[in-house]
Design a protein around this motif. Sequence first.
Motif, PDB file in Angstrom:
ATOM      1  N   ASP A 102     -33.663   2.580  56.801  1.00  0.00           N
ATOM      2  CA  ASP A 102     -34.798   2.836  55.918  1.00  0.00           C
ATOM      3  C   ASP A 102     -36.090   2.757  56.730  1.00  0.00           C
ATOM      4  OD1 ASP A 102     -36.833   2.795  54.031  1.00  0.00           O
ATOM      5  OD2 ASP A 102     -35.677   1.619  52.584  1.00  0.00           O
ATOM      6  N   ALA A 103     -36.861   3.826  56.733  1.00  0.00           N
ATOM      7  CA  ALA A 103     -38.087   3.881  57.535  1.00  0.00           C
ATOM      8  C   ALA A 103     -39.112   2.850  57.097  1.00  0.00           C
ATOM      9  CB  ALA A 103     -38.689   5.288  57.468  1.00  0.00           C
ATOM     10  N   THR A 104     -38.996   2.298  55.890  1.00  0.00           N
ATOM     11  CA  THR A 104     -40.004   1.328  55.405  1.00  0.00           C
ATOM     12  C   THR A 104     -39.711  -0.088  55.885  1.00  0.00           C
ATOM     13  OG1 THR A 104     -38.805   0.883  53.342  1.00  0.00           O
ATOM     14  CG2 THR A 104     -40.339   2.746  53.356  1.00  0.00           C
ATOM     15  N   ALA A 141     -34.532   3.474  65.695  1.00  0.00           N
ATOM     16  CA  ALA A 141     -35.808   3.991  65.187  1.00  0.00           C
ATOM     17  C   ALA A 141     -36.183   5.300  65.880  1.00  0.00           C
ATOM     18  CB  ALA A 141     -36.909   2.955  65.391  1.00  0.00           C
ATOM     19  N   GLN A 142     -35.923   5.377  67.179  1.00  0.00           N
ATOM     20  CA  GLN A 142     -36.217   6.615  67.915  1.00  0.00           C
ATOM     21  C   GLN A 142     -35.438   7.794  67.355  1.00  0.00           C
ATOM     22  OE1 GLN A 142     -35.360   5.730  72.018  1.00  0.00           O
ATOM     23  NE2 GLN A 142     -36.924   4.110  72.103  1.00  0.00           N
ATOM     24  N   GLU A 194     -38.862  -5.490  63.345  1.00  0.00           N
ATOM     25  CA  GLU A 194     -38.500  -6.889  63.550  1.00  0.00           C
ATOM     26  C   GLU A 194     -37.342  -7.294  62.628  1.00  0.00           C
ATOM     27  OE1 GLU A 194     -42.424  -6.013  64.990  1.00  0.00           O
ATOM     28  OE2 GLU A 194     -41.567  -5.800  62.968  1.00  0.00           O
ATOM     29  N   HIS A 195     -37.391  -6.811  61.377  1.00  0.00           N
ATOM     30  CA  HIS A 195     -36.313  -7.129  60.438  1.00  0.00           C
ATOM     31  C   HIS A 195     -34.995  -6.510  60.901  1.00  0.00           C
ATOM     32  CE1 HIS A 195     -34.400  -8.077  56.615  1.00  0.00           C
ATOM     33  NE2 HIS A 195     -33.943  -6.815  56.584  1.00  0.00           N
ATOM     34  N   VAL A 196     -35.065  -5.255  61.360  1.00  0.00           N
ATOM     35  CA  VAL A 196     -33.850  -4.586  61.843  1.00  0.00           C
ATOM     36  C   VAL A 196     -33.286  -5.340  63.041  1.00  0.00           C
ATOM     37  CG1 VAL A 196     -32.929  -2.457  62.818  1.00  0.00           C
ATOM     38  CG2 VAL A 196     -34.636  -2.345  60.992  1.00  0.00           C
ATOM     39  N   ALA A 197     -34.182  -5.738  63.971  1.00  0.00           N
ATOM     40  CA  ALA A 197     -33.719  -6.474  65.151  1.00  0.00           C
ATOM     41  C   ALA A 197     -33.082  -7.804  64.750  1.00  0.00           C
ATOM     42  CB  ALA A 197     -34.884  -6.712  66.109  1.00  0.00           C
ATOM     43  N   ASN A 198     -33.654  -8.477  63.766  1.00  0.00           N
ATOM     44  CA  ASN A 198     -33.076  -9.739  63.295  1.00  0.00           C
ATOM     45  C   ASN A 198     -31.667  -9.531  62.736  1.00  0.00           C
ATOM     46  OD1 ASN A 198     -35.327 -11.205  64.035  1.00  0.00           O
ATOM     47  ND2 ASN A 198     -36.300 -11.044  62.015  1.00  0.00           N
TER      48      ASN A 198
END
Length: 894
Positions: free
Chosen positions: A423-425, A451-452, A429-433
């Motif tokens: 989800d682009a929103t 993300a890229q 940091e949340h994705v990495a966590n």
Amino acid sequence: METVGTLTERLTPALAASRYLQRELAARPWLAPLLEASIDAPMGAEAMRDFLAREAPDEAQLKRGLRRLRTWVICHTAARDLLGLAPLAEVTETMTRLAEVCIAHAHDQLHTGLAERHGAPACADGTPMRMVIIGMGKLGGRELNVSSDIDLIFAYPEDGDTTGPRPLSHFDFFTRLGRQIIAAIGEVTEDGFVFRVDMRLRPNGDSGPLVSSFDALEHYFIAQGREWERFAWIKARPLCGERLDELADIVRPFVFRKYLDFGAINAMRALHAQIRAQVARREMATNIKLGPGGIREIEFTAQVFQIIRGGRDAGLQIKPTMQVLEALADRGVLDYGAVTAMGDAYVFLRRLEHRLQYLDDAQTHDLPATPEDRARIAIAMGFADEAAMAAELEHHRTVVSASFQAACGDPNEADHALDELWDATITPEHVANRFEAMQFRNPTAAADRLAQMREGHRYRQLPESIRGRVDALIPRIIEGCAAQPNPDDTLARILTLLDAINRRGAYLALLQQYPQALRRLMELMSASSWAADYLTTHPILLDELLDARQLEEAPDWPAFAQHLREQLDAAEPDIERQMDLMREQHHAQVFRILHQDIAGKWEVEAIGDHLSALADVVLEETLRQCWRKLKQRHRETPRFAVIGYGKLGGKELGYASDLDIVFLYDDEDPSASENYARLAQRLLTWLSARTSAGTLFDTDTRLRPNGESGLLVSGIDAFRKYQDESAWLWEHQALTRARFVAGDAEVGAKFERAREELLRRPRDLTKLAEEVIAMRRKMLDQHASRDASFKVKDDTGGLIDFEFIIQYLVLGHAHAHPKLVANLGNIALARISGELGLVDAAHAKAAADAYRTLRRMQHRLRLNGEKARLPEGAAEAEREAIRTLWMDVFGRPA
């Protein structure tokens, strides 16, 4: 009257199940004698034609005769079926024959009448032209039911004009003929009708012209043909007409794509959803054709896999539903048990369908509304009561629904727990966590990589339908990667693959549709970077992930050779398609070996054996294909052989190995040298050329006599003379690992005799040892490691040391010990040398074990894209074992 009474008594069970049969016997006195005379045997086409010759001899009597035939055939079929005399196959075949005979008879009479008035259509070359009547649906598949519509399409080969007293364009002529045929077959008269005729499957449906030229049909397919029409045209079968091969060439590429068309699943689902909506809207839950678990779901299951695979597997371009399902089971696409259960359901539902229609000759697929009629149907189906039949029906519909859902359902309908990571929103940091919680080693890099891709131009430019497939896959890919021991590497590799295939909707649909294929893909991506690169280069191999049975089956090279030959012969004379087929088949076999290798099924020697056997098959078939395509062959079978050297000769081929090959011939014909040179050049081109399917092998012919400056092909006598008089020692070393791999067996046998004679020549052991050591030192100067690391192949105590030891033993002792000439592989030759007392047997075994271990290490390193180099101190025991044997043999280090 006695005949009628006897027949009525015999028909009692049938009459109880069919009011239509009761009415027809009561209303048509001529019918009973016909039934009496024919009921004990199936109705053949000849009997139908004889009837029409009597009853419809001209256009004036055509409609009446056709309808009387229909009455006889339907009543005959109903009686035999309801009395238990006719299996389902007879019923559907009889109805199909009826349609074919009636259409042909009507066409012939009506065409003749029109031609007398307007002149006969003809092709540009003057040959007569007939209308092509195409049977669609159940008529095309020879599966007509007893109260079926017939779906027809009318076409004609080319435009032009007739030449009669009142000429018409071909379009007008065949339009008039088509209307007359529809009336003759479908119009309701006092005698009833023959078949309801449905023309809505023609190009542009009801709004389109009644007939189409071949050119117009081809243009329509290219410009406007829709996905659902591809399903309809699967069963298309011409019933009459000429130039049918030309028509097939137009239809085939529209229906069957050259690639694996997994995107067809979504088109089929959309069509199925429309039918389900229609069923719900009309409250048709009891409809055994269109309702849940009905006949249509069985047909869809067969057709969707025909669309997906039929372009690459001509064996699936067949019509009857059950034959298709059985073929899919044979290929491992569907489970045999599921196909058997669907087959039982199909027979039950089709028999029930016919009994519903026998009741009143109505085109119905709904169970009757009244309890009395439902009981009547149950008894006709062989059940004691309605409840027993309903239970059996429910069982079959449940089986069909489950099989359909397993084969064609959408496994991604439900939301996934990791959807938010795409989800682009959501913040990086949340994705990495989340990645860190899933044990990714570098969660920030993984989140950035994701993300890229999401923000990248390639993804944003995808069509909405394909982007939706990527969206459904990503959360499942992340979940699968997290389950691997190296989640970061696995994610990077599979995202690279997605980048390569994200415009190929069929591949995305495959991974979306088959979670088991996605799971196997991630396991492979995790296990081997080489496998990941191979799949990315050849994504067509994703299809191999569907069938675990086929992936895990040990290779059968004679069967593969036969299958490859049949496929290539079927594609003759299309060279481009043949080259693609060979590459596709070769890549599939490599991929299966690779999968089994990663799973630990094979030792490294077996991998080399299998890859070498595969190369042998490819070389043999390539040679055959290239020779048959030479225009000026001087003989039917070439006296020509391919000799394998190096890894091919020693049966140690790797996944990316070149082929070291030499070409020999034994032929006194004056044109032999020129023809075989041309053959060799063509063979090399066939092997190394890059097509849309990739390449086969890089080849190296520098081991031929006189190397690059020598002739590409050599006569066997010239080869023997060169080896005897002019060859360097290293060329004889190479000869220890040479073998005949393809071509003429007699030429191959002459090579093997020459090889044996050369290798068994007595040699001065001291001089031989000096030359071998000198050659080894030269190689060390060029290739040995310049630091403390260990190059598994090139450094002392490595693979080449062991191979040079074996080559020395063969060249030095084969004159006294013929066993050493056999091309058995280095490990076996080391054992034999120990048994013969040429070296210490224990040292030979230890060095052979070390050689095997080093080859395994080299193999594993290369599978992960690494150079075969180990850190200082690694494999020291293996190196020492090989050094010890070297000192035993040569007395001093290289």
